[in-house]
Write a protein that holds these residues in place. Structure first.
Motif, PDB file in Angstrom:
ATOM      1  N   PRO A 161       0.814  -1.226   0.000  1.00 56.85           N
ATOM      2  CA  PRO A 161       0.000   0.000   0.000  1.00 56.85           C
ATOM      3  C   PRO A 161       0.844   1.271   0.000  1.00 56.85           C
ATOM      4  CG  PRO A 161       0.016  -0.987   2.179  1.00 56.85           C
ATOM      5  CD  PRO A 161       0.686  -1.976   1.256  1.00 56.85           C
ATOM      6  N   ALA A 162       1.446   1.551  -1.148  1.00 60.01           N
ATOM      7  CA  ALA A 162       2.227   2.779  -1.333  1.00 60.01           C
ATOM      8  C   ALA A 162       1.903   3.308  -2.725  1.00 60.01           C
ATOM      9  CB  ALA A 162       3.711   2.488  -1.194  1.00 60.01           C
ATOM     10  N   PRO A 163       2.022   4.599  -2.955  1.00 57.54           N
ATOM     11  CA  PRO A 163       1.627   5.184  -4.241  1.00 57.54           C
ATOM     12  C   PRO A 163       2.352   4.564  -5.429  1.00 57.54           C
ATOM     13  CG  PRO A 163       1.984   6.892  -2.605  1.00 57.54           C
ATOM     14  CD  PRO A 163       2.471   5.622  -1.997  1.00 57.54           C
ATOM     15  N   ARG A 164       1.594   4.241  -6.473  1.00 53.26           N
ATOM     16  CA  ARG A 164       2.198   3.698  -7.684  1.00 53.26           C
ATOM     17  C   ARG A 164       1.629   4.341  -8.948  1.00 53.26           C
ATOM     18  NH1 ARG A 164      -0.535  -2.368  -7.943  1.00 53.26           N
ATOM     19  NH2 ARG A 164      -2.671  -1.685  -8.411  1.00 53.26           N
ATOM     20  N   ASP A 165       0.526   5.107  -8.849  1.00 51.51           N
ATOM     21  CA  ASP A 165      -0.035   5.821  -9.994  1.00 51.51           C
ATOM     22  C   ASP A 165      -0.751   7.066  -9.491  1.00 51.51           C
ATOM     23  OD1 ASP A 165      -2.487   4.932  -8.930  1.00 51.51           O
ATOM     24  OD2 ASP A 165      -2.542   3.195 -10.269  1.00 51.51           O
ATOM     25  N   SER A 166      -1.386   7.785 -10.410  1.00 48.01           N
ATOM     26  CA  SER A 166      -2.009   9.054 -10.039  1.00 48.01           C
ATOM     27  C   SER A 166      -3.131   8.882  -9.019  1.00 48.01           C
ATOM     28  CB  SER A 166      -2.548   9.758 -11.289  1.00 48.01           C
ATOM     29  OG  SER A 166      -3.536   8.957 -11.933  1.00 48.01           O
ATOM     30  N   ALA A 167      -3.909   7.791  -9.150  1.00 47.42           N
ATOM     31  CA  ALA A 167      -4.994   7.551  -8.194  1.00 47.42           C
ATOM     32  C   ALA A 167      -4.436   7.333  -6.788  1.00 47.42           C
ATOM     33  CB  ALA A 167      -5.827   6.340  -8.627  1.00 47.42           C
ATOM     34  N   ASP A 168      -3.312   6.614  -6.697  1.00 44.95           N
ATOM     35  CA  ASP A 168      -2.675   6.389  -5.396  1.00 44.95           C
ATOM     36  C   ASP A 168      -2.207   7.700  -4.774  1.00 44.95           C
ATOM     37  OD1 ASP A 168      -3.139   3.734  -5.768  1.00 44.95           O
ATOM     38  OD2 ASP A 168      -1.035   3.123  -5.814  1.00 44.95           O
ATOM     39  N   TRP A 169      -1.570   8.524  -5.588  1.00 48.36           N
ATOM     40  CA  TRP A 169      -1.074   9.790  -5.058  1.00 48.36           C
ATOM     41  C   TRP A 169      -2.220  10.701  -4.625  1.00 48.36           C
ATOM     42  CZ3 TRP A 169       3.484  10.475  -3.213  1.00 48.36           C
ATOM     43  CH2 TRP A 169       4.575   9.793  -3.746  1.00 48.36           C
ATOM     44  N   LEU A 170      -3.291  10.695  -5.403  1.00 45.93           N
ATOM     45  CA  LEU A 170      -4.468  11.482  -5.028  1.00 45.93           C
ATOM     46  C   LEU A 170      -5.038  11.003  -3.699  1.00 45.93           C
ATOM     47  CD1 LEU A 170      -6.236  11.772  -8.509  1.00 45.93           C
ATOM     48  CD2 LEU A 170      -5.387  13.684  -7.135  1.00 45.93           C
ATOM     49  N   ALA A 171      -5.139   9.669  -3.536  1.00 47.64           N
ATOM     50  CA  ALA A 171      -5.691   9.119  -2.300  1.00 47.64           C
ATOM     51  C   ALA A 171      -4.816   9.456  -1.108  1.00 47.64           C
ATOM     52  CB  ALA A 171      -5.852   7.605  -2.437  1.00 47.64           C
ATOM     53  N   LEU A 172      -3.507   9.306  -1.268  1.00 45.27           N
ATOM     54  CA  LEU A 172      -2.585   9.595  -0.167  1.00 45.27           C
ATOM     55  C   LEU A 172      -2.631  11.079   0.211  1.00 45.27           C
ATOM     56  CD1 LEU A 172      -0.354   8.545   1.733  1.00 45.27           C
ATOM     57  CD2 LEU A 172       1.298   9.107  -0.065  1.00 45.27           C
TER      58      LEU A 172
END
Length: 307
Positions: A161-172
């Motif tokens: 569970p670490a950022p890997r795409d734009s959706a991940d970065w947005l969620a974080l």
């Protein structure tokens, strides 16, 4: 320092009425349930041609029916701490915009997991900026909640569970902004719930329209879809945001953050029912740990508020 108001005069209601200690808990559970399900109508709107930025803008335009008269009457509260209100508006705005865009483009459960790293940021910020002291019990409850979240939503196909795409970065980033919002809500403890909530709505509109202009995103949806987004905002978003601000205003940051983890359960179950995704045994176990943490937090709130 725990914020334990003896009445809800601080939340915009009459001072002669006392806040039952379970009301903030129930408010946060209601909000978490709604936020855990909101991805579905958002995707329906997107499927009918409404981009996530326009969904955000139109939904929060719907909240203006409440926000405008509240801010008109509460202008003096705004003037008392304009910079705090301004930064709270920006933090709230990014929290909502980033989360909406993330659940539209990413895996629902992964987005919610990354967003709900928020209790870690909220706990840290609460200790540093609000002087909150964590008891051993509070640390144990926080650990139970985070372990439950990881167990419930871990899946090899999703990866660590670490950022890997734009959706991940947005969620974080949405989770970090939410933690900042919670701290600023407490810093504005003198202000009413409705003024703080309405200020946050204006923040969403400000950021949404800035991004719409910057990205040159056209509005191409039908009148029926636009009306649906306005109604969703006027009803659902209004109630959800009031419930969040009311709950956060009436308990320490680390407790409200843990209770809101219930959104993970709702998000996973709704994803299972509406997308045919399968929830495995470990995910049910993790969900039960999250519910346990929310229950322990609720009982702690009742005990601390008892005379």
């Amino acid at each position: 320092m725990d914020n334990k108001p003896d009445s809800i005069s601080q939340t915009g209601f009459s001072a002669k009425y006392k806040t039952h200690p379970m009301l903030p808990v129930l408010g946060l559970l209601f909000a978490a349930t709604m936020w855990g399900f909101i991805w579905y109508p958002l995707r329906l709107l997107e499927d009918n041609g409404l981009h996530g930025l326009w969904s955000s803008a139109l939904m929060y335009c719907g909240t203006l029916l409440v926000a405008v008269p509240v801010l008109w009457k509460g202008w003096r509260e705004w003037r008392s701490h304009p910079y705090l209100f301004f930064f709270m508006a920006l933090a709230t705005g990014w929290t909502n915009i980033a989360f909406i865009l993330a659940v539209l483009d990413g895996n629902v459960v992964r987005v919610i997991l990354l967003f709900y790293l928020s209790p870690l940021w909220a706990t840290f910020l609460g200790v540093v900026f609000l002087g909150e002291k964590l008891s051993p019990r509070a640390l144990v409850i926080l650990a139970i909640a985070m372990v439950g979240a990881v167990i419930m939503l871990w899946h090899e196909s999703l990866g660590f569970p670490a950022p890997r795409d734009s959706a991940d970065w947005l969620a974080l980033s949405s989770g970090i902004a939410f933690a900042i919002t919670n701290v600023l809500i407490h810093k504005l403890d003198h202000a009413s719930v409705m003024v703080k909530t309405s200020t946050g709505w204006l923040g969403v509109l400000f950021i949404a329209f800035i991004l719409i202009i910057f990205m040159e995103q056209p509005l191409v949806a039908s009148t029926e879809v636009i009306t649906g987004a306005l109604l969703l905002g006027a009803v659902a978003m209004t109630l959800m945001n009031i419930a969040v601000v009311f709950g956060v205003s009436n308990m320490p940051v680390h407790r409200s953050a843990v209770i809101l983890l219930f959104e993970i359960v709702v998000g996973a179950v709704s994803s299972l029912l509406l997308t045919n995704e399968v929830i495995e045994l470990r995910e049910w176990v993790g969900g039960l740990l999250v519910i346990l943490a929310a229950y322990l937090t609720a009982t702690s709130q009742v005990e601390d508020r008892a005379p």
